[in-house]
Design an enzyme around this catalytic site. Structure first.
Site, PDB file in Angstrom:
ATOM      1  N   LYS A  13     -54.117 -24.625  55.858  1.00  0.00           N
ATOM      2  CA  LYS A  13     -53.103 -23.648  55.472  1.00  0.00           C
ATOM      3  C   LYS A  13     -51.820 -23.873  56.272  1.00  0.00           C
ATOM      4  O   LYS A  13     -51.760 -23.665  57.476  1.00  0.00           O
ATOM      5  CB  LYS A  13     -53.567 -22.217  55.710  1.00  0.00           C
ATOM      6  CG  LYS A  13     -52.626 -21.254  54.972  1.00  0.00           C
ATOM      7  CD  LYS A  13     -52.584 -19.864  55.534  1.00  0.00           C
ATOM      8  CE  LYS A  13     -51.738 -19.693  56.753  1.00  0.00           C
ATOM      9  NZ  LYS A  13     -50.290 -19.742  56.530  1.00  0.00           N
ATOM     10  N   GLY A  16     -50.588 -22.095  66.888  1.00  0.00           N
ATOM     11  CA  GLY A  16     -49.682 -20.975  66.636  1.00  0.00           C
ATOM     12  C   GLY A  16     -49.565 -20.096  67.856  1.00  0.00           C
ATOM     13  O   GLY A  16     -49.733 -20.569  68.989  1.00  0.00           O
ATOM     14  N   SER A  17     -49.315 -18.824  67.624  1.00  0.00           N
ATOM     15  CA  SER A  17     -49.047 -17.922  68.744  1.00  0.00           C
ATOM     16  C   SER A  17     -50.329 -17.576  69.502  1.00  0.00           C
ATOM     17  O   SER A  17     -51.432 -17.574  68.934  1.00  0.00           O
ATOM     18  CB  SER A  17     -48.399 -16.639  68.225  1.00  0.00           C
ATOM     19  OG  SER A  17     -49.277 -15.985  67.341  1.00  0.00           O
ATOM     20  N   THR A  18     -50.175 -17.259  70.771  1.00  0.00           N
ATOM     21  CA  THR A  18     -51.313 -16.860  71.591  1.00  0.00           C
ATOM     22  C   THR A  18     -51.934 -15.578  71.045  1.00  0.00           C
ATOM     23  O   THR A  18     -53.157 -15.421  71.055  1.00  0.00           O
ATOM     24  CB  THR A  18     -50.864 -16.701  73.061  1.00  0.00           C
ATOM     25  OG1 THR A  18     -50.455 -17.995  73.536  1.00  0.00           O
ATOM     26  CG2 THR A  18     -51.988 -16.196  73.943  1.00  0.00           C
ATOM     27  N   GLY A  42     -54.038 -16.493  68.151  1.00  0.00           N
ATOM     28  CA  GLY A  42     -55.134 -17.283  68.725  1.00  0.00           C
ATOM     29  C   GLY A  42     -56.246 -16.380  69.246  1.00  0.00           C
ATOM     30  O   GLY A  42     -57.433 -16.644  69.043  1.00  0.00           O
ATOM     31  N   GLU A  71     -54.543 -24.266  69.783  1.00  0.00           N
ATOM     32  CA  GLU A  71     -53.365 -24.835  70.438  1.00  0.00           C
ATOM     33  C   GLU A  71     -52.314 -23.739  70.430  1.00  0.00           C
ATOM     34  O   GLU A  71     -51.769 -23.420  69.385  1.00  0.00           O
ATOM     35  CB  GLU A  71     -52.894 -26.016  69.567  1.00  0.00           C
ATOM     36  CG  GLU A  71     -52.093 -27.038  70.259  1.00  0.00           C
ATOM     37  CD  GLU A  71     -52.961 -27.868  71.164  1.00  0.00           C
ATOM     38  OE1 GLU A  71     -52.806 -27.691  72.380  1.00  0.00           O
ATOM     39  OE2 GLU A  71     -53.789 -28.648  70.669  1.00  0.00           O
ATOM     40  N   CYS A  99     -43.996 -25.702  71.439  1.00  0.00           N
ATOM     41  CA  CYS A  99     -44.935 -25.032  72.344  1.00  0.00           C
ATOM     42  C   CYS A  99     -44.889 -25.644  73.740  1.00  0.00           C
ATOM     43  O   CYS A  99     -45.081 -24.951  74.730  1.00  0.00           O
ATOM     44  CB  CYS A  99     -46.347 -25.082  71.776  1.00  0.00           C
ATOM     45  SG  CYS A  99     -46.840 -26.699  71.205  1.00  0.00           S
ATOM     46  N   GLU A 123     -43.068 -16.649  76.236  1.00  0.00           N
ATOM     47  CA  GLU A 123     -42.583 -17.710  75.353  1.00  0.00           C
ATOM     48  C   GLU A 123     -41.514 -17.136  74.414  1.00  0.00           C
ATOM     49  O   GLU A 123     -41.782 -16.215  73.657  1.00  0.00           O
ATOM     50  CB  GLU A 123     -43.750 -18.269  74.535  1.00  0.00           C
ATOM     51  CG  GLU A 123     -43.340 -19.443  73.668  1.00  0.00           C
ATOM     52  CD  GLU A 123     -44.522 -20.073  72.928  1.00  0.00           C
ATOM     53  OE1 GLU A 123     -45.222 -19.361  72.192  1.00  0.00           O
ATOM     54  OE2 GLU A 123     -44.727 -21.281  73.106  1.00  0.00           O
TER      55      GLU A 123
HETATM   56  P1  NAI Z   1     -48.220 -17.101  64.084  1.00  0.00           P
HETATM   57  O1  NAI Z   1     -49.214 -17.434  65.128  1.00  0.00           O
HETATM   58  O2  NAI Z   1     -48.293 -15.761  63.410  1.00  0.00           O
HETATM   59  O3  NAI Z   1     -48.266 -18.195  62.903  1.00  0.00           O
HETATM   60  C1  NAI Z   1     -48.894 -19.450  62.986  1.00  0.00           C
HETATM   61  C2  NAI Z   1     -49.786 -19.663  61.779  1.00  0.00           C
HETATM   62  O4  NAI Z   1     -50.874 -18.750  61.812  1.00  0.00           O
HETATM   63  C3  NAI Z   1     -49.106 -19.443  60.427  1.00  0.00           C
HETATM   64  O5  NAI Z   1     -49.606 -20.392  59.517  1.00  0.00           O
HETATM   65  C4  NAI Z   1     -49.573 -18.049  60.047  1.00  0.00           C
HETATM   66  O6  NAI Z   1     -49.550 -17.805  58.663  1.00  0.00           O
HETATM   67  C5  NAI Z   1     -50.975 -18.047  60.571  1.00  0.00           C
HETATM   68  N1  NAI Z   1     -51.561 -16.731  60.841  1.00  0.00           N
HETATM   69  C6  NAI Z   1     -50.934 -15.560  61.131  1.00  0.00           C
HETATM   70  N2  NAI Z   1     -51.826 -14.597  61.334  1.00  0.00           N
HETATM   71  C7  NAI Z   1     -53.054 -15.137  61.181  1.00  0.00           C
HETATM   72  C8  NAI Z   1     -54.395 -14.646  61.282  1.00  0.00           C
HETATM   73  N3  NAI Z   1     -54.658 -13.379  61.590  1.00  0.00           N
HETATM   74  N4  NAI Z   1     -55.414 -15.505  61.071  1.00  0.00           N
HETATM   75  C9  NAI Z   1     -55.186 -16.787  60.780  1.00  0.00           C
HETATM   76  N5  NAI Z   1     -53.950 -17.305  60.663  1.00  0.00           N
HETATM   77  C10 NAI Z   1     -52.897 -16.500  60.864  1.00  0.00           C
HETATM   78  O7  NAI Z   1     -46.799 -17.288  64.718  1.00  0.00           O
HETATM   79  P2  NAI Z   1     -45.391 -16.672  64.242  1.00  0.00           P
HETATM   80  O8  NAI Z   1     -45.496 -15.207  64.032  1.00  0.00           O
HETATM   81  O9  NAI Z   1     -44.918 -17.490  63.129  1.00  0.00           O
HETATM   82  O10 NAI Z   1     -44.515 -16.894  65.555  1.00  0.00           O
HETATM   83  C11 NAI Z   1     -44.542 -15.942  66.597  1.00  0.00           C
HETATM   84  C12 NAI Z   1     -44.492 -16.584  67.955  1.00  0.00           C
HETATM   85  O11 NAI Z   1     -45.607 -17.430  68.111  1.00  0.00           O
HETATM   86  C13 NAI Z   1     -43.299 -17.486  68.188  1.00  0.00           C
HETATM   87  O12 NAI Z   1     -42.205 -16.767  68.627  1.00  0.00           O
HETATM   88  C14 NAI Z   1     -43.826 -18.424  69.228  1.00  0.00           C
HETATM   89  O13 NAI Z   1     -43.660 -17.867  70.511  1.00  0.00           O
HETATM   90  C15 NAI Z   1     -45.283 -18.532  68.919  1.00  0.00           C
HETATM   91  N6  NAI Z   1     -45.616 -19.780  68.175  1.00  0.00           N
HETATM   92  C16 NAI Z   1     -46.166 -20.791  68.863  1.00  0.00           C
HETATM   93  C17 NAI Z   1     -46.443 -21.974  68.240  1.00  0.00           C
HETATM   94  C18 NAI Z   1     -47.018 -23.123  68.974  1.00  0.00           C
HETATM   95  O14 NAI Z   1     -46.920 -24.237  68.516  1.00  0.00           O
HETATM   96  N7  NAI Z   1     -47.662 -22.908  70.092  1.00  0.00           N
HETATM   97  C19 NAI Z   1     -46.130 -22.188  66.830  1.00  0.00           C
HETATM   98  C20 NAI Z   1     -45.597 -21.035  66.149  1.00  0.00           C
HETATM   99  C21 NAI Z   1     -45.344 -19.881  66.835  1.00  0.00           C
END
Ligand code: NAI
Ligand code: MG
Length: 489
Positions: free
Chosen positions: A193, A245-247, A250, A267, A301, A398
């Site tokens: 996804k 994605g976000s902590t 995670g 990650e 990240c 972050e």
């Molecule tokens: P997010 O963690 O919500 O999104 C990442 C992915 O997870 C997207 O594909 C999203 O649709 C999916 N997702 C969201 N909720 C989910 C759930 N309950 N179960 C499974 N998948 C789910 O991150 P977001 O809201 O886009 O960004 C927020 C903050 O997260 C950013 O400001 C940043 O600090 C951090 N982030 C860190 C990343 C990294 O590479 N470590 C990447 C993206 C965001």
């Protein structure tokens, strides 16, 4: 015999004949369906969402919003494909992965442009970093497919089954490659996804996968937002979960998986210290600071989002950094002179702007470059905070934008203690003339990756992953294979 123009000839007789539009102009369909069982299919509930260009706020396309019903279909397709795929001769599996890599290479210009349009990153980065590196991951893992016994001597290697993978928006194609390539090499099948703001290159990758003739169902791609992601990771017939994605998300995933037999890698976020000692080559260090925090608008990240600079050179480094920031061009992601593109989404811009306010309320001194930014779209000028302390939120949390928190230190030990004093532990950087200091520092920093006299350098062969709240497990290299295998004695 020379391959005909625009065709890749393979020794097994398979030929790739790209449609003219995929090598000529850039083609974005009005609408994208789900990629399930080797076909592009409409979502069960008929819902679609917009993906926009964050540099113009214009709609690029409409993309299927997968419900739990669609996810279930995708998992079923992956399960059906798993038996034959996992039993396929390993060298044959490798051949398919090589085909995908070669198609990506052939279509790299198109992928780079769409990556920049959909996500806002500068074309120089998608062209020179994201797409080549994504392709390199497919080549790298293709090579391991028939060498798994050699990679893990004395162990019996078995795939895990169906992998459910959820990726973020900061490196859409690269993250898709980090997830799909090792999973396939090890004989797993996949339901991926992509993030809701950047689904287009994943759909282009689906086209490449279909063109490569990969057996139907081996890779399925379901677009949607968090609900779709949750349906993937909690589906009872998924054997392995890989999330970037976000902590905070995670943590939700980790809780959902507790007590199940699913294997997982997470990650997550980071707040890396980039540490500059007085004996460093200062001009190079300033370039490294710029790359560390302004690469990909700071949506990284492992970004070097904290600068720790030794007191005796702090004024010089900060002044040189400000001068360098003035030369950075913020604007049109498709202009090859652009250094900093668009912030990925309105919501991410809101998050960053909230941190700019917080940093000032906490007493930090904010400095932004004076460059012009376009009227439409989401933009943030390169920003630094000085006069911050360790407990400040802009030092601890972050921000995921082009915002750097700067602190000073006097001694080696002070640098180490400040570097380690956040909840994260993904990466770090050190700038010094002394090799011994590098070795001592890399042992002292609790982070998965530490760069020395460089920053944000990536290679498919090197493992990547975090300590503490930065995640669980490793991706990349041999470690990345291990995450997709049952290793038996
Ligand atoms: P997010 O963690 O919500 O999104 C990442 C992915 O997870 C997207 O594909 C999203 O649709 C999916 N997702 C969201 N909720 C989910 C759930 N309950 N179960 C499974 N998948 C789910 O991150 P977001 O809201 O886009 O960004 C927020 C903050 O997260 C950013 O400001 C940043 O600090 C951090 N982030 C860190 C990343 C990294 O590479 N470590 C990447 C993206 C965001
Ligand atoms: Mg978009």
């Amino acid at each position: 015999m020379a391959a005909p123009e625009n065709k890749l000839a393979f020794d097994d007789g398979w030929q790739y004949s790209p449609a003219p539009e995929s090598t000529g102009h850039i083609k974005i369909d009005k609408r994208y369906e789900l990629f399930i069982g080797g076909k592009f299919v409409a979502p069960e509930k008929g819902k679609y969402f917009d993906t926009i260009n964050p540099a113009t706020e214009e709609r690029l396309s409409r993309v299927a919003d997968a419900s739990a019903l669609d996810v279930d279909k995708a998992v079923k397709a992956a399960r059906k494909a798993y038996g034959p795929w996992s039993r396929l001769k390993a060298a044959e599996r490798g051949k398919y992965i090589y085909r995908i890599a070669r198609i990506m290479q052939e279509r790299s210009r198109e992928f780079a442009v769409i990556e920049s349009l959909d996500g806002g990153k500068p074309i120089r980065e998608s062209r020179d970093v994201d797409i080549p590196l994504a392709t390199a991951h497919f080549f790298y893992y293709a090579g391991w497919a028939d060498k798994l016994e050699y990679a893990f001597p004395g162990r019996k290697v078995k795939p895990l089954g169906v992998a459910g993978q959820v990726i973020p928006w900061n490196f859409p194609m690269l993250m898709a490659s980090w997830k799909i390539a090792p999973a396939l090499a090890c004989g797993n099948t996949v339901v991926l996804k992509p993030a809701e703001t950047t689904p287009l290159t994943a759909m282009k990758l689906a086209e490449a996968i279909a063109d490569a003739g990969l057996p139907p169902g081996v890779v399925n791609i379901v677009t949607g937002a968090g609900d779709t992601g949750a349906a993937v990771v909690t589906h009872p017939d998924v054997d392995k979960v890989a999330f970037t994605g976000s902590t905070s998300v995670g943590r939700v995933i980790q809780k959902a998986l507790a007590g199940t037999n699913k294997k997982y890698t997470l990650e997550l976020g980071g707040k890396a210290a980039n540490i500059v000692f007085a004996d460093a080559a200062i001009d190079q260090a300033v370039e490294g600071i710029v790359t560390g925090i302004f690469f990909n608008q700071g949506h990284v990240c492992c970004a070097g989002s904290r600068l720790l600079v030794q007191e005796s050179v702090a004024d010089e480094v900060v002044q040189k950094l400000k001068d360098r920031m003035e030369t950075l061009i913020v604007g049109d992601p498709l202009d090859k002179n652009t250094d900093i593109g668009a912030i990925n989404s309105a919501s991410q811009l809101k998050t960053i702007e909230a941190y700019l306010a917080v940093g000032q309320e906490e007493g930090g001194t904010m400095y932004q470059s004076s460059c012009a930014v376009p009227d439409k779209g989401y933009w943030c000028r390169p920003t630094i905070f000085t006069d911050v302390s360790q407990s400040n939120r802009v030092v601890q949390e972050e921000i995921f934008g082009p915002v750097l928190a700067i602190q000073t230190f006097r001694t080696f030990d002070e640098a180490v203690s400040k570097a380690n004093n956040t909840p994260y532990g993904l990466s770090g950087g050190i700038w010094t003339d002394k090799g011994a200091k590098i070795f001592k520092m890399t042992q002292s920093i609790r982070a998965g990756v530490v760069w020395a006299n460089t920053f944000n350098k990536f290679d498919p062969a090197s493992p990547f992953g975090g300590y503490k709240e930065s995640g669980v497990g490793r991706e990349g290299g041999l470690h990345g294979l291990g995450a997709y295998l049952k290793l038996e004695a």
